[in-house]
Design an enzyme around this catalytic site. Structure first.
Site, PDB file in Angstrom:
ATOM      1  N   GLU A  45       0.844  -1.195   0.000  1.00  0.00           N
ATOM      2  CA  GLU A  45       0.000   0.000   0.000  1.00  0.00           C
ATOM      3  C   GLU A  45       0.882   1.248   0.000  1.00  0.00           C
ATOM      4  O   GLU A  45       1.635   1.477   0.940  1.00  0.00           O
ATOM      5  CB  GLU A  45      -0.917   0.015   1.217  1.00  0.00           C
ATOM      6  CG  GLU A  45      -1.688   1.306   1.430  1.00  0.00           C
ATOM      7  CD  GLU A  45      -2.530   1.695   0.219  1.00  0.00           C
ATOM      8  OE1 GLU A  45      -2.317   2.798  -0.317  1.00  0.00           O
ATOM      9  OE2 GLU A  45      -3.377   0.884  -0.209  1.00  0.00           O
ATOM     10  N   CYS A 170     -20.547   2.513  -2.835  1.00  0.00           N
ATOM     11  CA  CYS A 170     -21.789   2.896  -2.159  1.00  0.00           C
ATOM     12  C   CYS A 170     -22.792   3.467  -3.151  1.00  0.00           C
ATOM     13  O   CYS A 170     -22.874   4.680  -3.352  1.00  0.00           O
ATOM     14  CB  CYS A 170     -21.535   3.894  -1.034  1.00  0.00           C
ATOM     15  SG  CYS A 170     -23.031   4.208  -0.054  1.00  0.00           S
ATOM     16  N   CYS A 351     -26.510  -0.342   2.940  1.00  0.00           N
ATOM     17  CA  CYS A 351     -26.411   1.023   2.427  1.00  0.00           C
ATOM     18  C   CYS A 351     -27.176   1.956   3.360  1.00  0.00           C
ATOM     19  O   CYS A 351     -28.407   1.936   3.384  1.00  0.00           O
ATOM     20  CB  CYS A 351     -26.985   1.096   1.013  1.00  0.00           C
ATOM     21  SG  CYS A 351     -26.675   2.681   0.208  1.00  0.00           S
TER      22      CYS A 351
END
Length: 408
Positions: A45, A170, A351
């Site tokens: 990362e 999302c 959600c």
């Protein structure tokens, strides 16, 4: 088993478990591997900052400060997990290697969790327009505070909120900011002077009927024009005009705007698209994975989770919370050579649908679009203040102190 070298010692060139990505999925999986007793785990990362992105909607809606959504990456990296601070650029599943900007690293098992990329340039004019004039987007930490500036400053005119075709992080976020903005304008007494247009590529506001009906009532309450089966195909930020394609009618419309919240198209990182791990069936280059076991069907020592996995469910942090235990359990079974039935992920995702400055619906469902409630005795199909408090305070605490530590 021998202990893992400390974070200050040099990175080695081979690991038992190599995780690509230090975001939500990668850190959650790494923490669970450590708790399961694995000592030879590394995370690739390059970023030095870790972001809690679900709160960016509230940042854009003036309900949360940006600062609480970030922490140093070093603070969330599990202890005794090697952090390789480089960017992955290629993967060779046949040779069991990952190439980074600085080296080639071997692995016994690979976990793909690099997230996705924002393709601002896929909509002509968007890359140049976003963050300036009347155009913003909550999908970037750089621009989310600017969304609130635009909302707060608008007193009349046309506000357009768009979502692109294809999977996005999302899927409810593109419309949540429309509801937050409309609620603010209503409270300011100016909503009647603002035309609010919501452009969605789907054929309904939400895929699960019980929440679709609730959101239709919300949109009606605010007087929002909902354009279904439509998408923005071009924008001129200077002229403040955008083009909307109506795929049902096969027509295009030019709309002048005074505020535009645009969601960029999204896809797997380019190096993933080019890799042998990409799903040939995905036009966006996401990693192929069995939707139940999260194991790559052609490379059995490779697993995928999070946004990069090509799974038929919404890309959310809640989905990662259910996927990580499955990946860890099934990878450990592979290490041990166990032939028992593998653990299965049922497609659960969640959600949090913010509908006002202090109200929220909580949509939880599985692969079959069936409601999958996790909070007993609470009707989350209704707009509730306690659900908003969960979104603003409860879920961030669960994230930082539970998920990223392998505890939830």
């Amino acid at each position: 088993m021998p202990s893992m070298p400390s974070a200050s010692s040099p990175a080695r060139d081979h690991y038992q478990v190599l995780i690509i990505g230090g975001g939500t999925a990668g850190i959650t999986a790494a923490a669970r591997f450590r708790r399961a007793g694995l000592t030879d785990v590394a995370v690739v990362e390059p970023a030095r900052t870790h972001w809690y992105q679900p709160l960016w909607t509230l940042v854009g809606g003036g309900r949360a400060p940006l600062g609480i959504t970030r922490r140093p990456e070093a603070s969330v990296m599990p202890r005794n997990v090697r952090w390789i601070r480089e960017a992955a650029t290629a993967v060779g599943p046949e040779t069991q290697t990952v190439t980074t900007t600085d080296r080639t690293i071997g692995y016994d098992f690979l976990v793909m969790a690099p997230g996705l990329q924002l393709d601002w340039d896929k909509i002509p004019g968007l890359d140049a327009a976003v963050g300036h004039g009347a155009v913003s987007s909550n999908y970037s930490f750089e621009h989310a505070p600017y969304t609130w500036e635009l909302i707060r400053g608008l007193r009349s005119g046309t506000a357009v909120f768009t979502q692109p075709t294809g999977p996005v992080k999302c899927g409810g976020a593109p419309q949540k900011i429309a509801y937050l903005a409309a609620d603010y304008w209503r409270r300011q007494g100016v909503l009647h002077r603002i035309r609010v247009v919501l452009v969605l590529p789907s054929d309904s506001l939400f895929g699960v009927p019980v929440w679709r009906r609730a959101l239709e009532q919300v949109a009606d309450r605010y007087g929002i024009e909902v354009r279904l089966n439509s998408e923005m195909t071009a924008v001129d930020g200077t002229a403040r005009r955008l083009t909307v394609a109506d795929h049902s009618a096969g027509a295009e419309e030019r709309i002048a705007f005074d505020l535009l919240h645009a969601v960029p198209p999204q896809s797997a990182p380019d190096w993933v698209k080019r890799s042998p791990l990409a799903d040939p069936a995905s036009p966006y280059g996401y990693v192929e994975a069995d939707k139940y076991t999260l194991q790559h069907p052609r490379h059995r020592n490779v697993f995928a989770l999070g946004d990069v996995a090509n799974l038929p469910t919404s890309k959310t942090g809640a989905a990662v919370r259910k996927q990580a235990p499955v990946v860890v359990a099934n990878l450990l079974a592979e290490i041990k050579g166990e032939h028992r039935e593998r653990r299965r992920y049922d497609g659960y995702t969640s959600c949090p649908l913010v509908t006002a400055r202090d109200r929220m619906l909580l949509a939880e469902f599985d692969y079959d679009q069936r409601p999958a409630p996790s909070i007993p005795l609470v009707d989350t199909t209704k707009e509730r203040r306690d659900m908003w408090l969960l979104k603003r305070y409860g879920l961030p605490a669960l994230y930082w102190h539970g998920m990223l530590k392998g505890l939830a």
